[in-house]
Design an enzyme around this catalytic site. Structure first.
Site, PDB file in Angstrom:
ATOM      1  N   ASP A 118      -1.509  43.990 -19.050  1.00  0.00           N
ATOM      2  CA  ASP A 118      -1.371  44.963 -17.965  1.00  0.00           C
ATOM      3  C   ASP A 118      -0.202  45.913 -18.185  1.00  0.00           C
ATOM      4  OD1 ASP A 118      -3.489  44.617 -16.308  1.00  0.00           O
ATOM      5  OD2 ASP A 118      -2.408  43.573 -14.728  1.00  0.00           O
ATOM      6  N   TYR A 128      -5.695  60.811 -11.696  1.00  0.00           N
ATOM      7  CA  TYR A 128      -5.416  60.451 -10.306  1.00  0.00           C
ATOM      8  C   TYR A 128      -4.560  59.192 -10.284  1.00  0.00           C
ATOM      9  CZ  TYR A 128      -5.879  59.655  -5.335  1.00  0.00           C
ATOM     10  OH  TYR A 128      -5.586  59.486  -4.006  1.00  0.00           O
ATOM     11  N   HIS A 177     -41.042  76.918 -31.348  1.00  0.00           N
ATOM     12  CA  HIS A 177     -40.202  76.202 -32.298  1.00  0.00           C
ATOM     13  C   HIS A 177     -40.777  76.308 -33.707  1.00  0.00           C
ATOM     14  CE1 HIS A 177     -38.361  74.545 -28.724  1.00  0.00           C
ATOM     15  NE2 HIS A 177     -37.535  73.776 -29.423  1.00  0.00           N
ATOM     16  N   ASN A 182      -8.903  54.793  -3.889  1.00  0.00           N
ATOM     17  CA  ASN A 182      -9.610  54.074  -2.825  1.00  0.00           C
ATOM     18  C   ASN A 182     -11.088  54.466  -2.800  1.00  0.00           C
ATOM     19  OD1 ASN A 182      -9.805  56.555  -1.501  1.00  0.00           O
ATOM     20  ND2 ASN A 182      -8.113  56.134  -0.113  1.00  0.00           N
ATOM     21  N   GLU A 220     -13.746  41.814 -16.473  1.00  0.00           N
ATOM     22  CA  GLU A 220     -12.708  42.790 -16.835  1.00  0.00           C
ATOM     23  C   GLU A 220     -11.694  42.138 -17.770  1.00  0.00           C
ATOM     24  OE1 GLU A 220      -9.518  45.645 -14.437  1.00  0.00           O
ATOM     25  OE2 GLU A 220     -10.357  43.872 -13.470  1.00  0.00           O
ATOM     26  N   HIS A 221     -11.181  40.976 -17.376  1.00  0.00           N
ATOM     27  CA  HIS A 221     -10.225  40.215 -18.180  1.00  0.00           C
ATOM     28  C   HIS A 221     -10.800  38.841 -18.486  1.00  0.00           C
ATOM     29  CE1 HIS A 221      -7.848  42.807 -15.346  1.00  0.00           C
ATOM     30  NE2 HIS A 221      -7.226  43.144 -16.462  1.00  0.00           N
ATOM     31  N   GLN A 237      -4.617  37.998 -10.592  1.00  0.00           N
ATOM     32  CA  GLN A 237      -5.673  38.943 -10.244  1.00  0.00           C
ATOM     33  C   GLN A 237      -6.054  38.841  -8.778  1.00  0.00           C
ATOM     34  OE1 GLN A 237      -6.672  41.437 -12.547  1.00  0.00           O
ATOM     35  NE2 GLN A 237      -4.765  40.442 -13.154  1.00  0.00           N
ATOM     36  N   HIS A 254      -4.372  41.173  -6.233  1.00  0.00           N
ATOM     37  CA  HIS A 254      -4.649  42.612  -6.188  1.00  0.00           C
ATOM     38  C   HIS A 254      -5.247  43.015  -4.843  1.00  0.00           C
ATOM     39  CE1 HIS A 254      -3.687  44.638  -9.899  1.00  0.00           C
ATOM     40  NE2 HIS A 254      -4.104  43.600 -10.593  1.00  0.00           N
TER      41      HIS A 254
END
Length: 431
Positions: A358, A124, A417, A211, A324-325, A256, A259
């Site tokens: 990135d 996506y 079994h 989204n 994340e970073h 960041q 964003h």
């Protein structure tokens, strides 16, 4: 808008953001179920309703001619840069490839593990203001390296009643190695990939950000298909000592924050003088940042400079945040890597700006967010592989271990079994 300078106990370290509400969940679920039951008809109707674009089923798939034409609409500098980035990304992910293995044991038993690529995956790619060609490379190239045969990209058609797709997105997809592209977005695209329609065949896994409706749709179809993760807002933590460059740190925090308003940018430092220098730099750089309003709101809501007692405490706080970073703007950054337990990507030293990762260096920029670096990893070749265990038990091994296997089966109350072993032992022992 001052970036706040706080003590660690004044900042909310356990950050979990759930953006969806009940109305959004209901809307996304209804879209998924509608596409599941109505196929193309629902996809076309929802595209007209949500994107303002009227399509027919034969216009869902982007043609090879359209992709070829996109090359004429992008500039040469972009084409050269995207190709160079693709080389780096491909080379990095080639090193992640794994091999199947087989272990033949002395008693005749053979055990092993088969590594195979998924057959068909869906990627996506958001549209509109969130059209990022770099994310196209990061999601598609690892799948290509893994050996996925069919890679399907879906992306929303242009708004305003037109059917066109950003040519930079199409060129990036072609350079990465996409198999098919469809002009459909939103929760309906996720449902189409999961269940298939008359035009869009179903896939085995769906990756890529979107989204809130895309994220919810991915959650709803998980189990029918696999997904990468539910992405949260972007995050950066910078650990810096007094010798770091304040302008670099401020720029990276803002990279960041721009964003979206929910992004998080946090500086950890034991130096008040450095903290104040970064605070001033953030104010200065914000003045000329094109996305100033977004970045300022992010800084106001989720940004902070935390004054720590030491770099050791800064590392401990970072591990709790699991960002994340993570940037290490400290003397001997490599020496501090061993202190870091939780981070999606770690950037070492003054020249390793987050933007390098990135776009260009090679490691994947699809990273765990919202503290999930405690247990999730970056997207990579493994994302597109599956494992099968291989078991070939020998007569000798069964005779040696059969009674033990039956003991365990009967302890669990599973006589069937145990008898599956007993019948073989009786036959081999002549009983």
């Amino acid at each position: 808008m001052n970036l706040r300078i706080l003590r660690p106990n004044e900042f909310q370290l356990d950050r979990r953001i759930d953006n969806e509400n009940e109305e959004q969940q209901t809307a996304a679920r209804n879209i998924v179920e509608r596409v599941r039951s109505e196929g193309d008809r629902a996809v076309l109707a929802l595209t007209a309703e949500h994107d303002g674009v009227t399509l027919t089923a034969d216009r869902l798939r982007v043609t090879a001619e359209e992709i070829a034409g996109a090359y004429g609409a992008v500039d040469e500098a972009f084409l050269e840069a995207i190709r160079a980035a693709a080389v780096n990304i491909r080379a990095y992910h080639e090193k992640q490839k794994k091999q199947s293995w087989i272990d033949a044991q002395p008693n005749g038993t053979t055990l092993g593990q088969l590594i195979r690529p998924l057959a068909r995956v869906g990627v996506y790619v958001p549209g509109g203001k969130a059209a990022y060609p770099s994310s196209v490379l990061m999601n598609i190239i690892p799948a290509v390296v893994a050996g996925v045969k069919d890679i399907v990209m879906v992306t929303p058609p242009a708004t305003g009643g037109k059917e066109g797709i950003d040519p930079y997105i199409l060129v990036a997809a072609a350079e990465a190695g996409v198999s098919e592209v469809y002009r459909v977005g939103g929760a309906q695209a996720i449902a189409a990939l999961a269940y298939g329609t008359e035009t869009i065949p179903a896939v085995d896994k769906i990756v890529g950000p979107g989204n809130i409706y895309v994220a919810l749709a991915k959650r709803f179809v998980y189990g029918v298909v696999d997904i990468d993760s539910i992405a949260g807002p972007s995050e950066i933590v910078v650990i810096a000592d007094e010798g770091a460059n304040a302008a670099y740190a401020a720029a990276d925090l803002l990279s960041q924050a721009e964003h979206d308003e929910m992004a998080s940018a946090v500086l950890l430092t034991p130096s008040r003088a450095f903290a104040e220098a970064v605070q001033a730099e953030v104010e200065r750089q914000l003045e000329t940042l094109p996305r100033r309003d977004i970045a300022a709101e992010s800084i106001r809501r989720h940004g902070a400079i935390l004054l720590t007692s030491s770099l050791d405490e800064a590392a401990a706080i970072s591990n709790r945040l699991a960002p994340e970073h993570l940037e290490l703007l400290v003397a001997d950054p490599l020496g501090w890597v061993g202190r870091i337990e939780n981070a999606g990507a770690i950037f070492l030293g003054p020249y390793s700006a987050e933007s390098v990762g990135d776009y260009f260096a090679g490691p994947n920029h699809v990273l765990p967010t919202n503290g999930t670096a405690r247990f999730f990893s970056p997207l990579g070749v493994d994302t597109f592989l599956k494992r099968s265990s291989l078991i070939s038990y020998s007569r000798e091994a069964l005779l040696e271990n059969g009674d033990r296997i039956m003991t365990l089966a009967r302890r669990e109350g599973l006589e069937g079994h145990a008898r599956a072993i007993q019948v073989r032992l009786d036959a081999e022992r002549g009983e």
